[in-house]
Motif scaffolding. Structure first.
Motif, short mmCIF file in Angstrom:
data_model
loop_
_atom_site.label_atom_id
_atom_site.label_comp_id
_atom_site.label_asym_id
_atom_site.label_seq_id
_atom_site.Cartn_x
_atom_site.Cartn_y
_atom_site.Cartn_z
N TRP A 517 -14.57 82.12 3.47
CA TRP A 517 -14.94 82.32 2.07
C TRP A 517 -16.45 82.14 1.85
N GLN A 518 -17.25 82.40 2.85
CA GLN A 518 -18.68 82.12 2.72
C GLN A 518 -19.37 83.04 1.72
N GLN A 519 -18.76 84.17 1.34
CA GLN A 519 -19.35 85.08 0.34
C GLN A 519 -18.69 84.91 -1.03
N LYS A 520 -17.92 83.87 -1.23
CA LYS A 520 -17.22 83.67 -2.50
C LYS A 520 -17.74 82.42 -3.22
N LEU A 521 -17.42 82.33 -4.50
CA LEU A 521 -17.70 81.13 -5.27
C LEU A 521 -16.44 80.26 -5.26
N VAL A 522 -16.53 79.08 -4.66
CA VAL A 522 -15.38 78.19 -4.50
C VAL A 522 -15.70 76.86 -5.19
N ILE A 523 -14.83 76.43 -6.10
CA ILE A 523 -14.98 75.16 -6.78
C ILE A 523 -13.76 74.30 -6.44
N VAL A 524 -14.03 73.11 -5.89
CA VAL A 524 -12.95 72.25 -5.38
C VAL A 524 -12.99 70.91 -6.11
N ASN A 525 -11.84 70.50 -6.60
CA ASN A 525 -11.67 69.16 -7.18
C ASN A 525 -11.04 68.29 -6.11
N THR A 526 -11.71 67.19 -5.71
CA THR A 526 -11.20 66.43 -4.59
C THR A 526 -11.67 64.97 -4.62
N HIS A 527 -10.92 64.13 -3.92
CA HIS A 527 -11.37 62.77 -3.62
C HIS A 527 -11.93 62.68 -2.20
N GLN A 528 -11.66 63.69 -1.38
CA GLN A 528 -11.94 63.62 0.06
C GLN A 528 -13.24 64.35 0.37
N THR A 529 -14.34 63.65 0.20
CA THR A 529 -15.67 64.26 0.40
C THR A 529 -15.98 64.51 1.87
N PHE A 530 -15.23 63.91 2.78
CA PHE A 530 -15.50 64.12 4.21
C PHE A 530 -15.21 65.55 4.63
N LEU A 531 -14.53 66.32 3.77
CA LEU A 531 -14.23 67.72 4.10
C LEU A 531 -15.41 68.64 3.82
N MET A 532 -16.42 68.16 3.12
CA MET A 532 -17.58 68.99 2.78
C MET A 532 -18.38 69.38 4.02
N GLN A 533 -18.91 70.60 3.97
CA GLN A 533 -19.85 71.05 5.00
C GLN A 533 -21.27 70.73 4.53
N SER A 534 -22.20 70.76 5.47
CA SER A 534 -23.58 70.34 5.16
C SER A 534 -24.26 71.24 4.13
N ASP A 535 -23.90 72.51 4.08
CA ASP A 535 -24.55 73.44 3.16
C ASP A 535 -23.82 73.57 1.83
N GLN A 536 -22.85 72.69 1.57
CA GLN A 536 -22.08 72.75 0.33
C GLN A 536 -22.57 71.67 -0.64
N THR A 537 -22.24 71.87 -1.93
CA THR A 537 -22.81 71.03 -2.99
C THR A 537 -21.77 70.09 -3.56
N GLU A 538 -22.13 68.82 -3.68
CA GLU A 538 -21.27 67.84 -4.34
C GLU A 538 -21.77 67.60 -5.75
N ILE A 539 -20.84 67.63 -6.72
CA ILE A 539 -21.19 67.37 -8.12
C ILE A 539 -20.30 66.25 -8.63
N PRO A 540 -20.83 65.03 -8.75
CA PRO A 540 -20.02 63.92 -9.31
C PRO A 540 -19.72 64.18 -10.79
N MET A 541 -18.52 63.81 -11.22
CA MET A 541 -18.15 64.00 -12.63
C MET A 541 -19.07 63.21 -13.55
N SER A 542 -19.55 62.07 -13.08
CA SER A 542 -20.46 61.27 -13.92
C SER A 542 -21.72 62.04 -14.25
N ALA A 543 -22.19 62.85 -13.30
CA ALA A 543 -23.40 63.65 -13.55
C ALA A 543 -23.11 64.76 -14.55
N LEU A 544 -21.90 65.36 -14.50
CA LEU A 544 -21.55 66.43 -15.45
C LEU A 544 -21.42 65.88 -16.86
#
Length: 547
Positions: A517-544
Motif C-alpha cells: 500500500w505504499q501508493q495509498k493513504l492509510v490511517i491506522v488507529n492502534t496501541h501497537q506502535t512497534f508495527l510502524m515503519q521508519s518512514d511512517q508518521t505517528e500522530i498522538p491523540m493529545s497532539a490532535l
C-alpha cells in the motif's frame, strides 16, 4: 406507498398461483370445519328427536346425513393439508426472494459494517423481517378467511333465521371492523413504543458496562444507573398497559360473540316453538354460531399482523435509505482531477449525547497521501471516534470532512469488530462485490491465510460462522484485512487492525502491507506502535486534541 411495499405486492403477484390457491384452501378447510360441526349438531339433534317415537325412528334417514358428515370431515382434513402445502410454498417463495432483495438492496449501498452491529438496528431489522414474513400467513390469508366466514355465516342466518340478522349484523361488524381498529389504535402503538424503549434501555445498559471506568472517573455512575432504572420502569409500565388493553379488547370481543350466540339460539328456539324452524335446525344454528365465532375472534390479531408487517416494510425501507445517507452525508467526496488522495478535517466538533465535554473541539487536520499515519493514544482518548468520523459512521455537529480520492471512491474501512457471516469463505471475502479466485488467493496470501484456507474441508467453499467453521480472533482480523485488500481503495482506514494477532505475525503482515500500500493513504488507529515503519508518521491523540 414505499418502494419495499410495492416490491412486496409485486412478489405476491408473481406468486399469485400458490398464494390464491393457499387462500382458497384455507377458506375451504375452514368452511368444511364449521359445516362439519353444524351438520353434526343437526344430525345428532334430528336423530334424537326422530328416536322419540318408533314411527319417526324407522322413517329417519341415517345414511345420507352420516355420509355428509364424513364428507365434510374428509374435506376439512384434505383442505388443511392442501392449505399447508400451498400457503407455506407461497410463503417460502415470497420470503426467499424478499429476503435476498432486501439485503441486496442494503448491500448495494456504500459498505459500512459498524452501523449494522448496533443493537437498535440489528434487533429491529431481525424483528421487521419476521413481521414481513408473516404478512401472508398471519394477515392476508386469515383475513380473507374471516371475511368469508362472516359473509357465509350471515348468509346462512338470513336463509334460516332472518330475524337474527338485526343482532348479527352489528355484532359481526363490530367484531370484524371496529374492535380490530380499536386494537390497532390502543395496543399496537404502545407495543411499538415498548420495543423502541427496550432498545434504548439495552443501549444504555451496554454503554454503562463498556464505559464503566470513564463514568466512575467523571463521577457520573449514579446518574447513569438512575437513567437506566427510569427507562426500565417506563418500559415495564408500558408493557403492563399494552397487555391490559389487549386483554380488555379480547374480553369485549368475546362478550359480543357470546351475546350473539345466546341471542341466535334463543331466537332459533322461539322460531322452533312457533314451528317456523325445525327444532334440529335450532341446534345446527347454535353450533354454526360457535364455529364461526372461533374464526371471527381472530380478526384483531389479523389486523395487528397486517399493520406490523406494513410498518416493518416502512422501517426496512427507511433503514435501506438512511444507511446510505448516514454514511455519505458527513463527508464531501471530490473526484475531479485528483492525483493524490487526501482527507481534510475542517473545524470538526463532536460531542456524544449526554456527555458534558466534547471529544473534539474545532479540530483541523489534513492527512495527505501517499503515506501511513498511525493515530496513537490511551483508551478513551478519542481514536475510535475519529475513525468513525472519517468513515462517515458518525456525523460531526460542526465542521465537515473533505475526501479527495484519486480512485473516486470513499475510504475502505476495517472496524475493530470484524463480522463473520454464516456463509462460504469466498462470500465472507467478497461481501457484495465479485472477485476471481485468483484475487481471493492473492489477498489470502498477503495476510498469510492461504495455507489455512487450503486446509479447510472445502477450501473457499467452506462455510464459516455460527455452527460452522469458526476462525480464531487473529484469523478473523486477517479476514478483515483481506477484505480491504480486495476492495483496493485509494484511502484505507484501519481501526485496531492487529488486535489479537501474534506480535511476530503482525510485524510481518504490516511490513508486507506497507510495501503493498505504499501508493495509498492509510490511517491506522492502534496501541501497537512497534508495527510502524521508519518512514511512517505517528500522530498522538493529545497532539490532535490540543491543536
Amino acid at each position: 406507498m414505499t418502494r419495499l411495499q410495492k416490491h412486496y405486492l409485486y412478489l405476491l403477484w408473481r406468486n399469485k398461483g400458490f398464494s390464491l390457491l393457499g387462500i382458497m384452501m384455507a377458506v375451504i378447510s375452514t368452511y368444511a370445519g364449521i359445516a362439519l360441526v353444524a351438520t353434526a349438531g343437526w344430525f345428532i339433534s334430528a336423530a334424537a328427536l326422530a328416536g322419540l317415537t318408533a314411527v319417526t325412528a324407522m322413517a329417519f334417514n341415517y345414511l345420507t346425513p352420516g355420509a355428509i358428515v364424513r364428507g365434510f370431515s374428509m374435506a376439512r382434513t384434505a383442505g388443511r393439508y392442501a392449505e399447508r402445502l400451498t400457503s407455506h410454498e407461497a410463503t417460502f417463495r415470497l420470503i426467499s426472494r424478499l429476503r435476498s432483495d432486501i439485503f441486496r438492496f442494503l448491500s448495494s449501498r456504500f459498505w459500512v459494517e459498524q452501523p449494522f452491529d448496533r443493537h437498535q438496528t440489528g434487533s429491529r431489522l431481525l424483528q421487521d423481517v419476521q413481521h414481513v414474513e408473516s404478512i401472508y400467513l398471519s394477515a392476508i390469508s386469515p383475513g380473507v378467511v374471516v371475511v368469508s366466514v362472516s359473509a357465509g355465516y350471515l348468509g346462512v342466518l338470513g336463509y334460516f333465521l332472518p330475524e337474527a340478522l338485526m343482532i348479527a349484523l352489528p355484532v359481526v361488524g363490530s367484531v370484524v371492523v371496529i374492535m380490530p381498529l380499536l386494537y390497532s389504535r390502543l395496543v399496537i402503538q404502545p407495543q411499538d413504543e415498548l420495543h423502541t424503549l427496550r432498545s434504548t434501555q439495552w443501549q444504555t445498559a451496554s454503554s454503562l458496562i463498556s464505559n464503566f471506568r470513564t463514568l466512575v472517573l467523571h463521577d457520573r455512575m449514579v446518574k447513569a444507573t438512575d437513567d437506566l432504572t427510569t427507562q426500565a420502569s417506563r418500559a415495564d409500565g408500558l408493557e403492563v398497559k399494552a397487555v391490559n388493553r389487549q386483554q380488555w379488547i379480547a374480553f369485549l370481543t368475546e362478550v359480543q360473540l357470546v351475546i350473539l350466540i345466546v341471542a341466535v339460539f334463543y331466537l332459533a328456539l322461539n322460531a322452533a316453538s312457533l314451528q317456523t324452524l325445525e327444532p334440529a335446525n335450532a341446534f345446527m344454528l347454535l353450533l354454526l354460531s360457535l364455529g364461526s365465532a372461533e374464526i371471527l375472534v381472530t380478526a384483531c390479531p389479523v389486523v395487528a399482523s397486517l399493520q406490523l408487517g406494513i410498518r416493518a416494510l416502512n422501517r426496512l425501507n427507511h433503514v435501506a435509505e438512511s444507511e446510505a445517507e448516514e454514511t455519505s452525508e458527513p463527508r464531501e467526496l471530490i473526484t475531479s482531477k485528483a492525483t493524490q488522495s487526501t482527507l481534510q478535517l475542517s473545524d470538526i466538533c463532536y460531542q456524544y449525547p449526554e456527555q458534558p465535554d466534547p471529544i473534539f473541539s474545532h479540530l483541523n487536520k489534513q492527512f495527505k497521501g501517499p503515506g501511513w499515519y498511525w493515530i496513537t493514544g490511551p483508551s478513551g482518548s478519542g481514536k475510535s471516534t475519529l475513525m468513525a468520523l472519517l468513515a462517515g459512521q458518525l456525523s460531526a455537529q460542526v465542521g465537515h470532512i473533505q475526501v479527495v480520492s484519486a480512485d473516486k471512491q470513499f475510504p475502505a474501512v476495517m472496524p475493530q469488530s470484524i463480522g463473520v457471516l454464516r456463509a462460504q469463505l469466498r462470500d465472507n471475502l467478497c461481501l457484495h462485490d465479485d472477485y476471481s479466485d485468483e484475487q481471493l488467493w492473492q489477498a489470502l496470501s498477503i495476510v498469510e491465510l492461504d495455507q489455512w484456507a487450503r486446509n479447510l474441508p472445502q477450501g473457499l467453499d467452506t462455510w464459516l460462522g455460527d455452527g460452522e467453521w469458526q476462525p480464531s480472533g487473529g484469523e478473523t482480523k486477517r479476514l478483515g484485512l483481506a477484505r480491504i485488500l480486495l476492495q483496493d481503495r485509494g484511502i484505507i482506514l484501519l481501526d485496531e487492525p492487529s488486535a489479537g494477532m501474534d506480535a511476530a505475525l503482525a510485524q510481518r503482515l504490516f511490513a508486507r502491507l506497507a510495501e503493498h500500500w505504499q501508493q495509498k493513504l492509510v490511517i491506522v488507529n492502534t496501541h501497537q506502535t512497534f508495527l510502524m515503519q521508519s518512514d511512517q508518521t505517528e500522530i498522538p491523540m493529545s497532539a490532535l486534541i490540543t491543536t
